[in-house]
Design a protein around this motif. Structure first.
Motif, mmCIF file in Angstrom:
data_model
loop_
_atom_site.group_PDB
_atom_site.id
_atom_site.type_symbol
_atom_site.label_atom_id
_atom_site.label_comp_id
_atom_site.label_asym_id
_atom_site.label_seq_id
_atom_site.Cartn_x
_atom_site.Cartn_y
_atom_site.Cartn_z
ATOM 1 N N THR A 1 0.799 -1.219 0.000
ATOM 2 C CA THR A 1 0.000 0.000 0.000
ATOM 3 C C THR A 1 0.832 1.271 0.000
ATOM 4 O OG1 THR A 1 -1.727 -1.184 1.189
ATOM 5 C CG2 THR A 1 -1.860 1.219 1.164
ATOM 6 N N SER A 2 1.840 1.362 0.873
ATOM 7 C CA SER A 2 2.609 2.598 0.998
ATOM 8 C C SER A 2 3.303 2.961 -0.298
ATOM 9 C CB SER A 2 3.632 2.480 2.129
ATOM 10 O OG SER A 2 4.487 1.364 1.919
ATOM 11 N N ARG B 1 1.105 4.112 -3.303
ATOM 12 C CA ARG B 1 0.594 5.482 -3.284
ATOM 13 C C ARG B 1 1.693 6.525 -3.351
ATOM 14 N NH1 ARG B 1 -3.929 4.866 1.568
ATOM 15 N NH2 ARG B 1 -5.239 3.328 0.518
ATOM 16 N N ASP C 1 -1.713 -2.820 7.407
ATOM 17 C CA ASP C 1 -1.901 -1.606 6.620
ATOM 18 C C ASP C 1 -1.296 -0.408 7.355
ATOM 19 O OD1 ASP C 1 -2.836 0.262 4.751
ATOM 20 O OD2 ASP C 1 -4.696 0.544 5.860
ATOM 21 N N THR D 1 -1.404 2.716 6.514
ATOM 22 C CA THR D 1 -2.308 3.865 6.546
ATOM 23 C C THR D 1 -3.170 3.851 7.799
ATOM 24 O OG1 THR D 1 -2.400 3.831 4.120
ATOM 25 C CG2 THR D 1 -4.067 5.120 5.266
ATOM 26 N N SER D 2 -3.664 2.681 8.164
ATOM 27 C CA SER D 2 -4.470 2.566 9.381
ATOM 28 C C SER D 2 -3.663 2.958 10.613
ATOM 29 C CB SER D 2 -4.984 1.133 9.525
ATOM 30 O OG SER D 2 -5.806 0.781 8.444
ATOM 31 N N THR E 1 6.176 6.074 4.111
ATOM 32 C CA THR E 1 4.761 5.932 4.454
ATOM 33 C C THR E 1 4.156 7.250 4.908
ATOM 34 O OG1 THR E 1 5.189 3.662 5.135
ATOM 35 C CG2 THR E 1 3.134 4.623 5.873
ATOM 36 N N LEU F 1 1.596 9.395 3.005
ATOM 37 C CA LEU F 1 0.205 8.980 2.815
ATOM 38 C C LEU F 1 -0.774 9.951 3.457
ATOM 39 C CD1 LEU F 1 0.555 5.139 3.474
ATOM 40 C CD2 LEU F 1 0.405 6.300 1.274
ATOM 41 N N LEU F 2 -0.319 10.685 4.471
ATOM 42 C CA LEU F 2 -1.186 11.645 5.142
ATOM 43 C C LEU F 2 -0.644 13.053 4.929
ATOM 44 C CD1 LEU F 2 -2.029 9.934 8.551
ATOM 45 C CD2 LEU F 2 -3.425 10.057 6.499
#
Length: 294
Positions: free
Chosen positions: A99-100, A103, A221, A223-224, A242, A245-246
């Motif tokens: 995921t990281s 994105r 995950d 992001t979580s 990572t 992501l935010l």
């Protein structure tokens, strides 16, 4: 059992009703029901449980649904490869990524690749490293981006730049002073949010620092974990990339020292497998990048 029956079965599984599935397939309900009955008779198992309003898949039905999706995907991939060979550089590139990186890192390379090969489309799958390996082994994707280590007897790989693991938390979650780094002994009173892949090594480092960690959450995950940290639930320990992501986040980011934790990602593909032209060109771009290593 043929491809048409599998497509019919998947349509029913997705629609949840035979009537809706028949409408989507542009056929009437009776022949659709008959095909499913014939499929059940051929396999000797019940695939769906029928009610007045809905259908539910049996355990056998769920297994068939999973395999049917893979089979249809493989057929579509084969058709795409045949068209690519006939028409030149076109077709679809199937990529799976954690995921990281999916994105952050992948979009950068895709943008460069698309400028050179604008006729190639993309099928991007996200998941943890285990899921990416499953998709790669099943032939659903050609290229995967995962965290090392891997089984080098099964996969070729290109190593990407090493990353530091960082601690991420709201500013008032840790007393840090004026430093940009943070050692493990400074977090012994804080709940930790960690990725399952790094659980063992992080717990061992905490014990070496003289305390038993308070692990509030383990997850597949990142992001979580960042969202939980943003809510003030604890300190997330994640790979440095990572944090992208935010965006516009109040989270404080600090590199881990004493000891540092390093993680490495890699582009991988199956050995003894003929890659599509699109996949080969995509890998060439990584091979020529000065920051990667074969």
């Amino acid at each position: 059992m043929d491809i048409r029956q599998l497509k019919y079965f998947l349509a029913i599984a997705e629609a949840g009703q035979i009537t809706k599935a028949a409408t989507r397939l542009h056929i009437t309900q009776p022949p659709l029901s008959q095909q499913i009955i014939l499929l059940e008779k051929e396999l000797g198992v019940q695939l769906i449980e029928r009610t007045k309003k809905h259908i539910n898949l049996t355990e056998s039905g769920r297994i068939l649904q999973n395999r049917a999706e893979q089979i249809i995907e493989l057929i579509n991939t084969t058709i795409d490869e045949i068209h690519e060979a006939a028409n030149g550089i076109s077709g679809k590139l199937t990529i799976g990524t954690i995921t990281s990186s999916g994105r952050t890192l992948i979009p950068e390379f895709v943008q460069r690749f698309h400028q050179t090969y604008p006729k190639i489309s993309f099928d991007l799958r996200l998941g943890d490293s285990r899921r990416i390996l499953e998709l790669l082994n099943a032939g659903i994707i050609e290229i995967g981006l995962i965290r090392l280590p891997i089984n080098t007897s099964l996969y070729n790989y290109i190593t990407l730049p090493k990353e530091n693991m960082v601690m991420v938390a709201l500013p008032d979650a840790i007393t840090i002073g004026d430093t940009e780094t943070l050692s493990f002994d400074k977090i012994k009173h804080n709940p930790l949010l960690i990725h399952r892949r790094y659980e063992t090594i992080i717990i061992n480092y905490c014990r070496q620092a003289g305390f038993e960690p308070n692990v509030l959450c383990t997850s597949d995950d990142n992001t979580s974990l960042l969202i939980w940290a943003k809510l003030g639930l604890g300190i997330a320990i994640v790979p440095e990339t990572t944090i992208n992501l935010l965006q516009d986040s109040p989270l404080l980011i600090q590199k881990i020292t004493n000891p540092a934790i390093i993680t490495t990602a890699a582009i991988i593909w199956l050995k003894k497998h003929t890659l599509s032209t699109a996949a080969s060109h995509f890998l060439e771009m990584f091979k020529k990048d000065p920051h990667t290593e074969l």
